[in-house]
Design a protein around this motif. Structure first.
Motif, PDB file in Angstrom:
ATOM      1  N   SER A   1       0.843  -1.187   0.000  1.00  0.00           N
ATOM      2  CA  SER A   1       0.000   0.000   0.000  1.00  0.00           C
ATOM      3  C   SER A   1       0.886   1.248   0.000  1.00  0.00           C
ATOM      4  O   SER A   1       1.988   1.226   0.505  1.00  0.00           O
ATOM      5  CB  SER A   1      -0.925   0.001   1.207  1.00  0.00           C
ATOM      6  OG  SER A   1      -0.235   0.357   2.377  1.00  0.00           O
ATOM      7  N   CYS A   2       0.366   2.337  -0.526  1.00  0.00           N
ATOM      8  CA  CYS A   2       1.133   3.573  -0.634  1.00  0.00           C
ATOM      9  C   CYS A   2       1.024   4.383   0.638  1.00  0.00           C
ATOM     10  O   CYS A   2       0.030   4.356   1.334  1.00  0.00           O
ATOM     11  CB  CYS A   2       0.622   4.392  -1.812  1.00  0.00           C
ATOM     12  SG  CYS A   2       0.993   3.625  -3.387  1.00  0.00           S
ATOM     13  N   ARG A   3       2.060   5.148   0.897  1.00  0.00           N
ATOM     14  CA  ARG A   3       2.091   6.026   2.065  1.00  0.00           C
ATOM     15  C   ARG A   3       1.622   7.414   1.677  1.00  0.00           C
ATOM     16  O   ARG A   3       1.090   7.611   0.594  1.00  0.00           O
ATOM     17  CB  ARG A   3       3.497   6.012   2.645  1.00  0.00           C
ATOM     18  CG  ARG A   3       3.861   4.629   3.187  1.00  0.00           C
ATOM     19  CD  ARG A   3       5.246   4.579   3.729  1.00  0.00           C
ATOM     20  NE  ARG A   3       5.558   5.716   4.569  1.00  0.00           N
ATOM     21  CZ  ARG A   3       5.622   5.700   5.897  1.00  0.00           C
ATOM     22  NH1 ARG A   3       5.407   4.594   6.532  1.00  0.00           N
ATOM     23  NH2 ARG A   3       5.934   6.777   6.571  1.00  0.00           N
ATOM     24  N   ASP A   4       1.858   8.386   2.522  1.00  0.00           N
ATOM     25  CA  ASP A   4       1.339   9.723   2.296  1.00  0.00           C
ATOM     26  C   ASP A   4       1.946  10.438   1.092  1.00  0.00           C
ATOM     27  O   ASP A   4       1.239  10.982   0.265  1.00  0.00           O
ATOM     28  CB  ASP A   4       1.473  10.579   3.558  1.00  0.00           C
ATOM     29  CG  ASP A   4       2.850  10.505   4.206  1.00  0.00           C
ATOM     30  OD1 ASP A   4       3.760   9.897   3.618  1.00  0.00           O
ATOM     31  OD2 ASP A   4       3.013  11.070   5.295  1.00  0.00           O
ATOM     32  N   PHE A   5       3.280  10.426   0.974  1.00  0.00           N
ATOM     33  CA  PHE A   5       3.940  11.126  -0.128  1.00  0.00           C
ATOM     34  C   PHE A   5       4.697  10.140  -0.998  1.00  0.00           C
ATOM     35  O   PHE A   5       5.175   9.110  -0.530  1.00  0.00           O
ATOM     36  CB  PHE A   5       4.900  12.190   0.431  1.00  0.00           C
ATOM     37  CG  PHE A   5       4.215  13.165   1.343  1.00  0.00           C
ATOM     38  CD1 PHE A   5       3.305  14.079   0.836  1.00  0.00           C
ATOM     39  CD2 PHE A   5       4.457  13.155   2.701  1.00  0.00           C
ATOM     40  CE1 PHE A   5       2.653  14.966   1.674  1.00  0.00           C
ATOM     41  CE2 PHE A   5       3.808  14.035   3.549  1.00  0.00           C
ATOM     42  CZ  PHE A   5       2.902  14.945   3.036  1.00  0.00           C
ATOM     43  N   THR A   6       4.840  10.493  -2.255  1.00  0.00           N
ATOM     44  CA  THR A   6       5.505   9.584  -3.201  1.00  0.00           C
ATOM     45  C   THR A   6       6.935   9.262  -2.777  1.00  0.00           C
ATOM     46  O   THR A   6       7.390   8.144  -2.966  1.00  0.00           O
ATOM     47  CB  THR A   6       5.531  10.195  -4.615  1.00  0.00           C
ATOM     48  OG1 THR A   6       6.237  11.437  -4.577  1.00  0.00           O
ATOM     49  CG2 THR A   6       4.129  10.394  -5.157  1.00  0.00           C
ATOM     50  N   ILE A   7       7.628  10.233  -2.189  1.00  0.00           N
ATOM     51  CA  ILE A   7       9.040  10.030  -1.856  1.00  0.00           C
ATOM     52  C   ILE A   7       9.256   9.018  -0.746  1.00  0.00           C
ATOM     53  O   ILE A   7      10.354   8.498  -0.596  1.00  0.00           O
ATOM     54  CB  ILE A   7       9.750  11.356  -1.503  1.00  0.00           C
ATOM     55  CG1 ILE A   7       9.146  11.996  -0.260  1.00  0.00           C
ATOM     56  CG2 ILE A   7       9.738  12.299  -2.699  1.00  0.00           C
ATOM     57  CD1 ILE A   7       9.911  13.178   0.283  1.00  0.00           C
ATOM     58  N   ASN A   8       8.223   8.741   0.037  1.00  0.00           N
ATOM     59  CA  ASN A   8       8.375   7.702   1.051  1.00  0.00           C
ATOM     60  C   ASN A   8       7.441   6.521   0.804  1.00  0.00           C
ATOM     61  O   ASN A   8       7.076   5.795   1.711  1.00  0.00           O
ATOM     62  CB  ASN A   8       8.247   8.257   2.481  1.00  0.00           C
ATOM     63  CG  ASN A   8       6.924   8.891   2.775  1.00  0.00           C
ATOM     64  OD1 ASN A   8       6.004   8.820   1.980  1.00  0.00           O
ATOM     65  ND2 ASN A   8       6.818   9.522   3.917  1.00  0.00           N
ATOM     66  N   SER A   9       7.094   6.325  -0.466  1.00  0.00           N
ATOM     67  CA  SER A   9       6.265   5.193  -0.866  1.00  0.00           C
ATOM     68  C   SER A   9       7.061   4.134  -1.622  1.00  0.00           C
ATOM     69  O   SER A   9       6.494   3.195  -2.164  1.00  0.00           O
ATOM     70  CB  SER A   9       5.112   5.680  -1.751  1.00  0.00           C
ATOM     71  OG  SER A   9       4.270   6.548  -1.041  1.00  0.00           O
ATOM     72  N   ILE A  10       8.354   4.297  -1.668  1.00  0.00           N
ATOM     73  CA  ILE A  10       9.222   3.349  -2.358  1.00  0.00           C
ATOM     74  C   ILE A  10       9.498   2.182  -1.416  1.00  0.00           C
ATOM     75  O   ILE A  10       9.715   2.376  -0.219  1.00  0.00           O
ATOM     76  CB  ILE A  10      10.541   4.030  -2.785  1.00  0.00           C
ATOM     77  CG1 ILE A  10      10.224   5.229  -3.689  1.00  0.00           C
ATOM     78  CG2 ILE A  10      11.470   3.052  -3.473  1.00  0.00           C
ATOM     79  CD1 ILE A  10      11.407   6.151  -3.923  1.00  0.00           C
ATOM     80  N   ALA A  11       9.482   0.977  -1.962  1.00  0.00           N
ATOM     81  CA  ALA A  11       9.694  -0.212  -1.128  1.00  0.00           C
ATOM     82  C   ALA A  11      10.563  -1.218  -1.863  1.00  0.00           C
ATOM     83  O   ALA A  11      10.875  -1.056  -3.047  1.00  0.00           O
ATOM     84  CB  ALA A  11       8.348  -0.836  -0.774  1.00  0.00           C
ATOM     85  N   LEU A  12      10.960  -2.245  -1.140  1.00  0.00           N
ATOM     86  CA  LEU A  12      11.649  -3.390  -1.728  1.00  0.00           C
ATOM     87  C   LEU A  12      10.731  -4.592  -1.647  1.00  0.00           C
ATOM     88  O   LEU A  12      10.101  -4.827  -0.617  1.00  0.00           O
ATOM     89  CB  LEU A  12      12.943  -3.709  -0.962  1.00  0.00           C
ATOM     90  CG  LEU A  12      14.107  -2.752  -1.124  1.00  0.00           C
ATOM     91  CD1 LEU A  12      15.264  -3.172  -0.225  1.00  0.00           C
ATOM     92  CD2 LEU A  12      14.568  -2.683  -2.565  1.00  0.00           C
ATOM     93  N   ASN A  13      10.671  -5.375  -2.728  1.00  0.00           N
ATOM     94  CA  ASN A  13       9.892  -6.609  -2.656  1.00  0.00           C
ATOM     95  C   ASN A  13      10.759  -7.721  -2.075  1.00  0.00           C
ATOM     96  O   ASN A  13      11.932  -7.511  -1.738  1.00  0.00           O
ATOM     97  CB  ASN A  13       9.289  -6.963  -4.025  1.00  0.00           C
ATOM     98  CG  ASN A  13      10.330  -7.295  -5.072  1.00  0.00           C
ATOM     99  OD1 ASN A  13      11.483  -7.585  -4.758  1.00  0.00           O
ATOM    100  ND2 ASN A  13       9.921  -7.235  -6.336  1.00  0.00           N
ATOM    101  N   SER A  14      10.206  -8.898  -1.986  1.00  0.00           N
ATOM    102  CA  SER A  14      10.923 -10.021  -1.365  1.00  0.00           C
ATOM    103  C   SER A  14      12.167 -10.435  -2.156  1.00  0.00           C
ATOM    104  O   SER A  14      13.051 -11.095  -1.619  1.00  0.00           O
ATOM    105  CB  SER A  14       9.990 -11.218  -1.200  1.00  0.00           C
ATOM    106  OG  SER A  14       9.485 -11.618  -2.466  1.00  0.00           O
TER     107      SER A  14
END
Length: 189
Positions: A1-14
């Protein structure tokens, strides 16, 4: 799921791969604060995000996306439902940014929602040869030039809030603010 701002919505998958569903990497490169959801609904979920966007802009030296700022302005009244303690923490962090006066000046529509004492200062001319700015811009310049210490920055922010109610003019139309320090203290208290 996405967070508040795009700059802290980046993640790593498994697999250790970067997942960026909303353009966070591009916004980091462009130095832009943008809501992850285009509807602005995340500001309704947690209105403190409105002030967080300003803080992030100040801390990171980023600009707030135009559409994001429109959502912030349109939903600024939601800040009235946020616990004062949470607002105080966010404001304290904003005041400790480099040049917080520039930040507050730029986003004054939102900041004045949580610090309404600043509204009367905007455009209030001092009509005095010793003052080149209106009271608001003078306050923002003092804030910018105050040592980066929490209590000093708050004092700088409120130091002239009593000027509008203390204003008088002499026979030469020169403005004076006798006793404004007492009025400013009352406002701050």
């Amino acid at each position: 799921s996405c967070r508040d701002f795009t700059i802290n919505s980046i993640a790593l998958n498994s697999k250790g791969e970067i997942v960026d569903l909303v353009g966070g990497r591009e916004d980091i490169e462009k130095k832009v604060i943008r809501l992850s959801d285009k509807s602005g609904n995340s500001l309704r979920i947690d209105p403190l995000r409105i002030l967080r966007a300003i803080r992030f802009a100040g801390v990171l030296g980023y600009e707030i996306d135009e559409e994001t700022y429109k959502h912030m302005v349109n939903k600024k009244d939601l800040l009235n439902d946020v616990a004062p303690e949470r607002i105080y923490v966010e404001l304290s962090k904003i005041l400790l940014c480099d040049r917080p006066g520039d930040l507050i000046r730029k986003y004054k529509e939102v900041v004045c929602e949580v610090i309404p004492e600043l509204k009367p200062l905007i455009g209030f001319e001092q009509n005095n040869p010793f003052h080149m700015y209106d009271v608001f811009d003078h306050t923002m310049e003092v804030l910018n030039n105050t040592h980066k210490q929490h209590n000093l920055r708050f004092a700088a922010l409120f130091h002239d809030t009593g000027k509008p109610i203390s204003y008088t003019e002499d026979e030469n139309k020169v403005g004076h603010f006798y006793g404004h320090w007492d009025e400013s203290k009352k406002i701050f208290d």
